[in-house]
Design an enzyme around this catalytic site. Structure first.
Site, PDB file in Angstrom:
ATOM      1  N   GLY A  39      39.830  31.647  37.458  1.00 11.46           N
ATOM      2  CA  GLY A  39      40.489  32.468  36.457  1.00 11.46           C
ATOM      3  C   GLY A  39      41.957  32.115  36.413  1.00 11.46           C
ATOM      4  CD  GLN A  71      47.574  33.091  37.794  1.00 16.93           C
ATOM      5  OE1 GLN A  71      46.572  33.417  37.162  1.00 16.93           O
ATOM      6  NE2 GLN A  71      47.535  32.604  39.031  1.00 16.93           N
ATOM      7  CG  HIS A 115      47.642  37.361  37.749  1.00 18.47           C
ATOM      8  ND1 HIS A 115      48.733  37.038  38.523  1.00 18.47           N
ATOM      9  CD2 HIS A 115      46.586  36.759  38.327  1.00 18.47           C
ATOM     10  CE1 HIS A 115      48.351  36.284  39.535  1.00 18.47           C
ATOM     11  NE2 HIS A 115      47.044  36.106  39.448  1.00 18.47           N
ATOM     12  CG  HIS A 120      42.871  37.957  40.771  1.00 15.69           C
ATOM     13  ND1 HIS A 120      43.199  37.886  42.105  1.00 15.69           N
ATOM     14  CD2 HIS A 120      43.604  37.000  40.162  1.00 15.69           C
ATOM     15  CE1 HIS A 120      44.098  36.932  42.284  1.00 15.69           C
ATOM     16  NE2 HIS A 120      44.356  36.373  41.113  1.00 15.69           N
ATOM     17  CD  GLU A 121      42.767  35.714  36.569  1.00 13.16           C
ATOM     18  OE1 GLU A 121      43.935  35.580  36.163  1.00 13.16           O
ATOM     19  OE2 GLU A 121      42.332  35.137  37.585  1.00 13.16           O
ATOM     20  CB  CYS A 172      46.365  34.155  43.768  1.00 16.25           C
ATOM     21  SG  CYS A 172      47.296  34.246  42.230  1.00 16.25           S
ATOM     22  CG  LEU A 173      44.599  29.102  40.569  1.00 15.41           C
ATOM     23  CD1 LEU A 173      44.293  28.650  39.144  1.00 15.41           C
ATOM     24  CD2 LEU A 173      44.091  28.097  41.583  1.00 15.41           C
TER      25      LEU A 173
END
Length: 179
Positions: free
Chosen positions: A56, A61, A150, A146-147, A104-105
């Site tokens: 995701g 991000q 963000h 999670h997204e 997380c990226l």
């Protein structure tokens, strides 16, 4: 994206915003303009997510403070879910709260046990403004939550408590990309 195309195939990999970047800690703006620029952003987000081996990715991000995320994530039954949501709202979370590994990226290489509900529903619109309702269970429900976090300016480390929070923050400081 054209119908039938592979998401991200025509996209460009964008640099990722990392922990500490202010864009990650600010609530994103609603998308008001739909068109080629938004479609290009979504295509680039897919390309970036795949290049980073994520499941995701939220627009902030990649430095864009817009309420958009993309996903390619399995659920606990190994069913693959691929798509995007513009102006998403997390409208339902329920079921069992599970603590599971979450990464997380924007914090590459790190993860911590994070509590999430095992069912989530997100509503929003597609690139052309059509209503979208996405149901997730298990791992995919974790991804949706999670997204959405963000886009509200939050990271999974904000949900982690106690020694897990201390440990992941320490690891982030020590990471080559850390602040």
């Amino acid at each position: 994206m054209r119908s039938g195309s592979i998401p991200g195939a025509r996209g460009r990999v964008l640099p990722l915003s990392l922990l500490g970047d202010p864009v990650l800690h600010t609530r994103c703006e609603e998308v008001t303009e739909f068109g080629p620029q938004l479609a290009r952003l979504v295509e680039n987000m897919f390309a970036t997510m795949y290049a980073a081996e994520g499941v995701g990715l939220a627009a902030n991000q990649v430095g864009e403070s817009l309420r958009v995320f993309v996903y390619d994530c399995p659920d606990d039954d190994d069913r693959r879910h691929v798509g995007h949501v513009v102006n998403p709202r997390l409208v339902e979370v329920d079921g069992v709260v599970l603590r599971g590994p979450e990464g997380c990226l924007s914090l590459p290489g790190l993860e911590a046990g994070t509590e999430r509900y095992d069912h989530a529903v997100v509503e929003g619109v597609s690139l052309d403004g059509a209503p979208v309702r996405v149901h997730g269970s298990g791992w995919f429900a974790r991804c949706l939550q999670h997204e959405c976090d963000h886009l509200d300016g939050g990271l999974y480390v904000d949900r982690v408590t106690g020694w897990r929070r201390w440990r992941v923050r320490r690891q982030a400081r020590r990471a080559s990309w850390g602040s």
